[in-house]
Design a protein around this motif. Structure first.
Motif, PDB file in Angstrom:
ATOM      1  N   GLY A  61      28.288  12.760 -11.214  1.00  0.00           N
ATOM      2  CA  GLY A  61      28.926  13.329 -12.391  1.00  0.00           C
ATOM      3  C   GLY A  61      29.704  12.329 -13.224  1.00  0.00           C
ATOM      4  O   GLY A  61      29.659  12.372 -14.459  1.00  0.00           O
ATOM      5  N   ILE A  62      30.416  11.427 -12.577  1.00  0.00           N
ATOM      6  CA  ILE A  62      31.201  10.439 -13.335  1.00  0.00           C
ATOM      7  C   ILE A  62      30.280   9.487 -14.086  1.00  0.00           C
ATOM      8  O   ILE A  62      30.506   9.176 -15.255  1.00  0.00           O
ATOM      9  CB  ILE A  62      32.196   9.706 -12.418  1.00  0.00           C
ATOM     10  N   GLU A  63      29.193   9.056 -13.437  1.00  0.00           N
ATOM     11  CA  GLU A  63      28.220   8.202 -14.123  1.00  0.00           C
ATOM     12  C   GLU A  63      27.607   8.932 -15.325  1.00  0.00           C
ATOM     13  O   GLU A  63      27.437   8.354 -16.396  1.00  0.00           O
ATOM     14  CB  GLU A  63      27.111   7.771 -13.160  1.00  0.00           C
ATOM     15  N   MET A  64      27.313  10.219 -15.138  1.00  0.00           N
ATOM     16  CA  MET A  64      26.742  10.993 -16.231  1.00  0.00           C
ATOM     17  C   MET A  64      27.735  11.105 -17.384  1.00  0.00           C
ATOM     18  O   MET A  64      27.367  10.923 -18.548  1.00  0.00           O
ATOM     19  CB  MET A  64      26.325  12.385 -15.763  1.00  0.00           C
ATOM     20  N   ILE A  65      28.988  11.390 -17.072  1.00  0.00           N
ATOM     21  CA  ILE A  65      30.000  11.499 -18.121  1.00  0.00           C
ATOM     22  C   ILE A  65      30.100  10.192 -18.902  1.00  0.00           C
ATOM     23  O   ILE A  65      30.159  10.190 -20.134  1.00  0.00           O
ATOM     24  CB  ILE A  65      31.375  11.884 -17.525  1.00  0.00           C
ATOM     25  N   GLN A  66      30.096   9.074 -18.187  1.00  0.00           N
ATOM     26  CA  GLN A  66      30.172   7.775 -18.862  1.00  0.00           C
ATOM     27  C   GLN A  66      29.001   7.591 -19.820  1.00  0.00           C
ATOM     28  O   GLN A  66      29.177   7.136 -20.953  1.00  0.00           O
ATOM     29  CB  GLN A  66      30.212   6.642 -17.826  1.00  0.00           C
ATOM     30  N   LYS A  67      27.788   7.957 -19.384  1.00  0.00           N
ATOM     31  CA  LYS A  67      26.596   7.835 -20.236  1.00  0.00           C
ATOM     32  C   LYS A  67      26.700   8.750 -21.456  1.00  0.00           C
ATOM     33  O   LYS A  67      26.349   8.361 -22.570  1.00  0.00           O
ATOM     34  CB  LYS A  67      25.324   8.161 -19.452  1.00  0.00           C
ATOM     35  N   VAL A  68      27.184   9.982 -21.237  1.00  0.00           N
ATOM     36  CA  VAL A  68      27.330  10.932 -22.350  1.00  0.00           C
ATOM     37  C   VAL A  68      28.323  10.387 -23.367  1.00  0.00           C
ATOM     38  O   VAL A  68      28.084  10.426 -24.578  1.00  0.00           O
ATOM     39  CB  VAL A  68      27.774  12.321 -21.831  1.00  0.00           C
ATOM     40  N   ARG A  69      29.442   9.867 -22.885  1.00  0.00           N
ATOM     41  CA  ARG A  69      30.490   9.372 -23.788  1.00  0.00           C
ATOM     42  C   ARG A  69      30.071   8.097 -24.526  1.00  0.00           C
ATOM     43  O   ARG A  69      30.607   7.805 -25.583  1.00  0.00           O
ATOM     44  CB  ARG A  69      31.795   9.152 -23.027  1.00  0.00           C
ATOM     45  N   GLU A  70      29.104   7.364 -23.991  1.00  0.00           N
ATOM     46  CA  GLU A  70      28.598   6.171 -24.673  1.00  0.00           C
ATOM     47  C   GLU A  70      27.648   6.524 -25.815  1.00  0.00           C
ATOM     48  O   GLU A  70      27.406   5.705 -26.690  1.00  0.00           O
ATOM     49  CB  GLU A  70      27.842   5.264 -23.682  1.00  0.00           C
ATOM     50  N   ASP A  71      27.115   7.744 -25.814  1.00  0.00           N
ATOM     51  CA  ASP A  71      26.105   8.165 -26.786  1.00  0.00           C
ATOM     52  C   ASP A  71      26.773   8.976 -27.903  1.00  0.00           C
ATOM     53  O   ASP A  71      27.251  10.078 -27.672  1.00  0.00           O
ATOM     54  CB  ASP A  71      25.032   8.997 -26.075  1.00  0.00           C
ATOM     55  N   ARG A  72      26.792   8.420 -29.111  1.00  0.00           N
ATOM     56  CA  ARG A  72      27.481   9.055 -30.243  1.00  0.00           C
ATOM     57  C   ARG A  72      26.909  10.441 -30.577  1.00  0.00           C
ATOM     58  O   ARG A  72      27.606  11.251 -31.177  1.00  0.00           O
ATOM     59  CB  ARG A  72      27.392   8.166 -31.491  1.00  0.00           C
ATOM     60  N   ARG A  73      25.663  10.714 -30.202  1.00  0.00           N
ATOM     61  CA  ARG A  73      25.074  12.035 -30.491  1.00  0.00           C
ATOM     62  C   ARG A  73      25.851  13.154 -29.818  1.00  0.00           C
ATOM     63  O   ARG A  73      25.818  14.296 -30.269  1.00  0.00           O
ATOM     64  CB  ARG A  73      23.625  12.118 -29.997  1.00  0.00           C
ATOM     65  N   PHE A  74      26.541  12.821 -28.743  1.00  0.00           N
ATOM     66  CA  PHE A  74      27.214  13.855 -27.951  1.00  0.00           C
ATOM     67  C   PHE A  74      28.725  13.872 -28.151  1.00  0.00           C
ATOM     68  O   PHE A  74      29.454  14.492 -27.390  1.00  0.00           O
ATOM     69  CB  PHE A  74      26.876  13.676 -26.471  1.00  0.00           C
ATOM     70  N   ASP A  75      29.197  13.202 -29.202  1.00  0.00           N
ATOM     71  CA  ASP A  75      30.629  13.204 -29.497  1.00  0.00           C
ATOM     72  C   ASP A  75      31.140  14.633 -29.637  1.00  0.00           C
ATOM     73  O   ASP A  75      30.508  15.465 -30.289  1.00  0.00           O
ATOM     74  CB  ASP A  75      30.916  12.446 -30.798  1.00  0.00           C
ATOM     75  N   GLY A  76      32.282  14.900 -29.035  1.00  0.00           N
ATOM     76  CA  GLY A  76      32.923  16.199 -29.188  1.00  0.00           C
ATOM     77  C   GLY A  76      32.464  17.266 -28.218  1.00  0.00           C
ATOM     78  O   GLY A  76      33.009  18.368 -28.220  1.00  0.00           O
ATOM     79  N   ILE A  77      31.462  16.987 -27.392  1.00  0.00           N
ATOM     80  CA  ILE A  77      31.018  17.987 -26.417  1.00  0.00           C
ATOM     81  C   ILE A  77      31.955  17.939 -25.209  1.00  0.00           C
ATOM     82  O   ILE A  77      32.054  16.909 -24.546  1.00  0.00           O
ATOM     83  CB  ILE A  77      29.561  17.750 -25.963  1.00  0.00           C
ATOM     84  N   PRO A  78      32.660  19.043 -24.931  1.00  0.00           N
ATOM     85  CA  PRO A  78      33.539  19.049 -23.761  1.00  0.00           C
ATOM     86  C   PRO A  78      32.730  19.015 -22.459  1.00  0.00           C
ATOM     87  O   PRO A  78      31.640  19.585 -22.382  1.00  0.00           O
ATOM     88  CB  PRO A  78      34.300  20.368 -23.861  1.00  0.00           C
ATOM     89  N   ILE A  79      33.283  18.331 -21.461  1.00  0.00           N
ATOM     90  CA  ILE A  79      32.652  18.260 -20.139  1.00  0.00           C
ATOM     91  C   ILE A  79      33.676  18.684 -19.095  1.00  0.00           C
ATOM     92  O   ILE A  79      34.744  18.089 -18.983  1.00  0.00           O
ATOM     93  CB  ILE A  79      32.156  16.838 -19.826  1.00  0.00           C
ATOM     94  N   VAL A  80      33.332  19.720 -18.334  1.00  0.00           N
ATOM     95  CA  VAL A  80      34.193  20.223 -17.267  1.00  0.00           C
ATOM     96  C   VAL A  80      33.576  19.839 -15.930  1.00  0.00           C
ATOM     97  O   VAL A  80      32.421  20.176 -15.659  1.00  0.00           O
ATOM     98  CB  VAL A  80      34.350  21.758 -17.352  1.00  0.00           C
TER      99      VAL A  80
END
Length: 123
Positions: A61-80
């Motif tokens: 999950g932490i690796e996935m969050i890091q990848k999501v946060r690196e991708d500008r397409r997903f800016d603003g999507i909350p992750i719980v």
């Protein structure tokens, strides 16, 4: 139009429980079995919020969050994060990676709905 929640967990029963909890509240729920599948699902769907396990094969999950946060397409999507882990160190690591919130398994259905409603404004 219903908002879509992406549930990323290697346990199908947890993914199903999240769906059973959120769908009656008007959310669409799609699932992925690990972080790699989660990234693929995120890229090919219009997702409003991600609920993600910590410990998963292939990509945690932490690796996935890091990848999501690196991708500008997903800016603003909350992750719980939704995990059995309750250590403060893991919570801080997830927060530093970009997690928006943290819930501990087994999750309380009302709490999950309240968190999702608060973060994406209801279905």
């Amino acid at each position: 139009m219903a908002k879509t929640v992406l549930s990323v967990d290697d346990s199908k029963s947890i993914r199903d429980m999240i769906g059973f909890t959120l769908q009656p509240k008007g959310y669409d729920v799609i699932g992925a079995g690990d972080g790699l599948e989660g990234l693929e699902a995120l890229a090919s769907n219009s997702v409003s919020l991600v609920v993600c396990d910590l410990n998963m094969p292939n990509m945690n999950g932490i690796e996935m969050i890091q990848k999501v946060r690196e991708d500008r397409r997903f800016d603003g999507i909350p992750i719980v994060m939704l995990t059995t882990e309750a250590q403060k160190e893991k919570m801080m690591e997830a927060k530093q990676a970009g997690a928006t919130g943290w819930l501990v398994k087994p999750f309380d259905e009302a709490k999950l709905v309240a968190v999702v409603d608060k973060m994406i404004g209801g279905a």
